[in-house]
Scaffold this active site. Structure first.
Site, PDB file in Angstrom:
ATOM      1  N   LYS A   1      20.886  40.174  50.378  1.00  0.00           N
ATOM      2  CA  LYS A   1      21.047  39.127  51.397  1.00  0.00           C
ATOM      3  C   LYS A   1      22.221  39.404  52.320  1.00  0.00           C
ATOM      4  O   LYS A   1      23.101  40.213  52.030  1.00  0.00           O
ATOM      5  CB  LYS A   1      21.138  37.764  50.716  1.00  0.00           C
ATOM      6  CG  LYS A   1      19.744  37.369  50.210  1.00  0.00           C
ATOM      7  CD  LYS A   1      19.648  35.978  49.671  1.00  0.00           C
ATOM      8  CE  LYS A   1      18.182  35.731  49.270  1.00  0.00           C
ATOM      9  NZ  LYS A   1      18.033  34.543  48.440  1.00  0.00           N
TER      10      LYS A   1
ATOM     11  N   ARG B   1      16.607  37.183  40.676  1.00  0.00           N
ATOM     12  CA  ARG B   1      15.463  37.623  41.487  1.00  0.00           C
ATOM     13  C   ARG B   1      15.932  38.808  42.321  1.00  0.00           C
ATOM     14  O   ARG B   1      16.809  38.645  43.164  1.00  0.00           O
ATOM     15  CB  ARG B   1      15.019  36.462  42.376  1.00  0.00           C
ATOM     16  CG  ARG B   1      13.827  36.750  43.261  1.00  0.00           C
ATOM     17  CD  ARG B   1      13.525  35.525  44.129  1.00  0.00           C
ATOM     18  NE  ARG B   1      12.383  35.753  44.979  1.00  0.00           N
ATOM     19  CZ  ARG B   1      12.434  36.405  46.134  1.00  0.00           C
ATOM     20  NH1 ARG B   1      13.572  36.889  46.585  1.00  0.00           N
ATOM     21  NH2 ARG B   1      11.344  36.575  46.849  1.00  0.00           N
TER      22      ARG B   1
HETATM   23  N1  HH2 Z   1      14.982  34.284  48.249  1.00  0.00           N
HETATM   24  C1  HH2 Z   1      13.981  34.692  49.056  1.00  0.00           C
HETATM   25  C2  HH2 Z   1      12.664  34.280  48.808  1.00  0.00           C
HETATM   26  N2  HH2 Z   1      12.371  33.501  47.746  1.00  0.00           N
HETATM   27  N3  HH2 Z   1      13.053  32.330  45.819  1.00  0.00           N
HETATM   28  C3  HH2 Z   1      14.031  31.927  45.001  1.00  0.00           C
HETATM   29  N4  HH2 Z   1      13.758  31.165  43.924  1.00  0.00           N
HETATM   30  N5  HH2 Z   1      15.343  32.286  45.219  1.00  0.00           N
HETATM   31  C4  HH2 Z   1      15.710  33.046  46.270  1.00  0.00           C
HETATM   32  O1  HH2 Z   1      16.927  33.307  46.430  1.00  0.00           O
HETATM   33  C5  HH2 Z   1      14.706  33.491  47.179  1.00  0.00           C
HETATM   34  C6  HH2 Z   1      13.354  33.110  46.913  1.00  0.00           C
HETATM   35  C7  HH2 Z   1      14.286  35.581  50.208  1.00  0.00           C
HETATM   36  O2  HH2 Z   1      14.143  36.928  49.858  1.00  0.00           O
HETATM   37  P1  HH2 Z   1      12.865  37.855  50.190  1.00  0.00           P
HETATM   38  O3  HH2 Z   1      11.643  37.329  49.505  1.00  0.00           O
HETATM   39  O4  HH2 Z   1      13.184  39.244  49.848  1.00  0.00           O
HETATM   40  O5  HH2 Z   1      12.712  37.792  51.745  1.00  0.00           O
HETATM   41  P2  HH2 Z   1      11.685  37.061  52.708  1.00  0.00           P
HETATM   42  O6  HH2 Z   1      11.864  35.595  52.510  1.00  0.00           O
HETATM   43  O7  HH2 Z   1      12.094  37.532  54.078  1.00  0.00           O
HETATM   44  O8  HH2 Z   1      10.300  37.485  52.318  1.00  0.00           O
END
Ligand code: HH2
Length: 260
Positions: A197, A239
């Site tokens: 992040k 995660r």
């Molecule tokens: N962060 C993201 C997405 N889902 N779910 C939980 N429970 N906690 C988190 O910190 C979290 C999440 C964001 O990360 P990512 O899926 O890699 O990115 P994007 O939302 O751009 O797909």
């Protein structure tokens, strides 16, 4: 928990696993690296992301959830939409990971476990000017409220997640990580997602003593350090995008703890 983003625009790996076969292979690889859960998502929730229509989100995630579940993998579905959550559970997902913390009743009705994550506002606006009186107390109280409601609705197992980067400044994120014990003390199992992040990009630039923030794919050290920190401070799951490095770091910590 290893991340499989079946999206064209996720902040760290958008487009890499949009193809179903690539996503399934990536999920299998993360399991082989030591992930206990695979979190499948079809809608980016990065800052400024635009919502994805239900049909498109279903098209992206359901074949991936089906294939990994058929392998016996514990799959969570990362969605804010009731129809996607329901279809994913029917396809084999065992947990609903909801960044809007609003699907507790769906978890109850489907018999899935539930993750309630904290977000201030929505992805389009959340980083505009996030403000809190006491970020730790406000996030905790919100999560307990949503988790209690999900439990009352019949959700099988309820987790809480502070939502690092979701409507939070660098200082808010650091405050939440420094005070994870306040979330752990609620009694709900805590999930933390710091992986790749932007807060870690900012900290990496400071460590490098440059003004250049490394891209999301080059934030491994901060990702592993904060995942390890979180688990040592009582979180029960992290995660992450880079499972192997995280598992190795945790194994080393475990060995030290066992010898202490
Ligand atoms: N962060 C993201 C997405 N889902 N779910 C939980 N429970 N906690 C988190 O910190 C979290 C999440 C964001 O990360 P990512 O899926 O890699 O990115 P994007 O939302 O751009 O797909």
């Amino acid at each position: 928990m290893g991340v499989v983003n079946v999206t064209p625009d996720s902040f760290s790996d958008g487009g890499r696993f949009l193809d179903h076969q690539a996503a399934i292979a990536h999920g299998r690889s993360l399991v082989a690296q030591g992930a206990d859960w695979i979190d499948v998502g079809g809608e980016s929730t990065r800052p400024h992301a635009e919502p994805v229509p239900v049909d498109e989100e279903l098209r992206r995630v359901i074949p991936v959830v089906e294939a990994l579940s058929a392998d016996g993998v514990a799959v969570s579905i990362d969605t804010r939409k009731p129809p996607v959550a329901e279809a994913a559970v029917t396809a084999g997902a065992r947990m609903i990971n909801d960044v809007s913390a609003s699907l507790g009743a769906v978890a109850g009705a489907t018999g899935a476990a539930f993750v309630a994550m904290h977000m201030l506002g929505d992805p389009r606006t959340m980083q505009a000017d996030p403000a809190y009186g006491d970020v730790v107390a406000e996030v905790r109280d919100f999560l307990v409220d949503r988790a209690d409601a999900a439990g009352a609705a019949g959700a099988r197992e309820v987790w809480i997640d502070p939502g690092i980067g979701f409507g939070k400044t660098l200082d808010h994120n650091l405050d939440l990580l420094a005070n994870l014990d306040a979330l752990v003390a609620t009694g709900y199992p805590v999930l933390v997602g710091t992986s790749r992040k932007s807060t870690l990009g900012t900290l990496a630039a400071r460590a490098d003593r440059t003004a250049t923030v490394p891209p999301a794919g080059d934030r491994l050290e901060g990702s592993v350090a904060t995942a390890t920190w979180s688990l040592l401070r009582g979180a029960r799951m992290v995660r992450v995008h880079e499972v192997s490095a995280t598992v190795r770091a945790l194994e080393a910590c475990d060995r030290v703890l066992a010898a202490a």
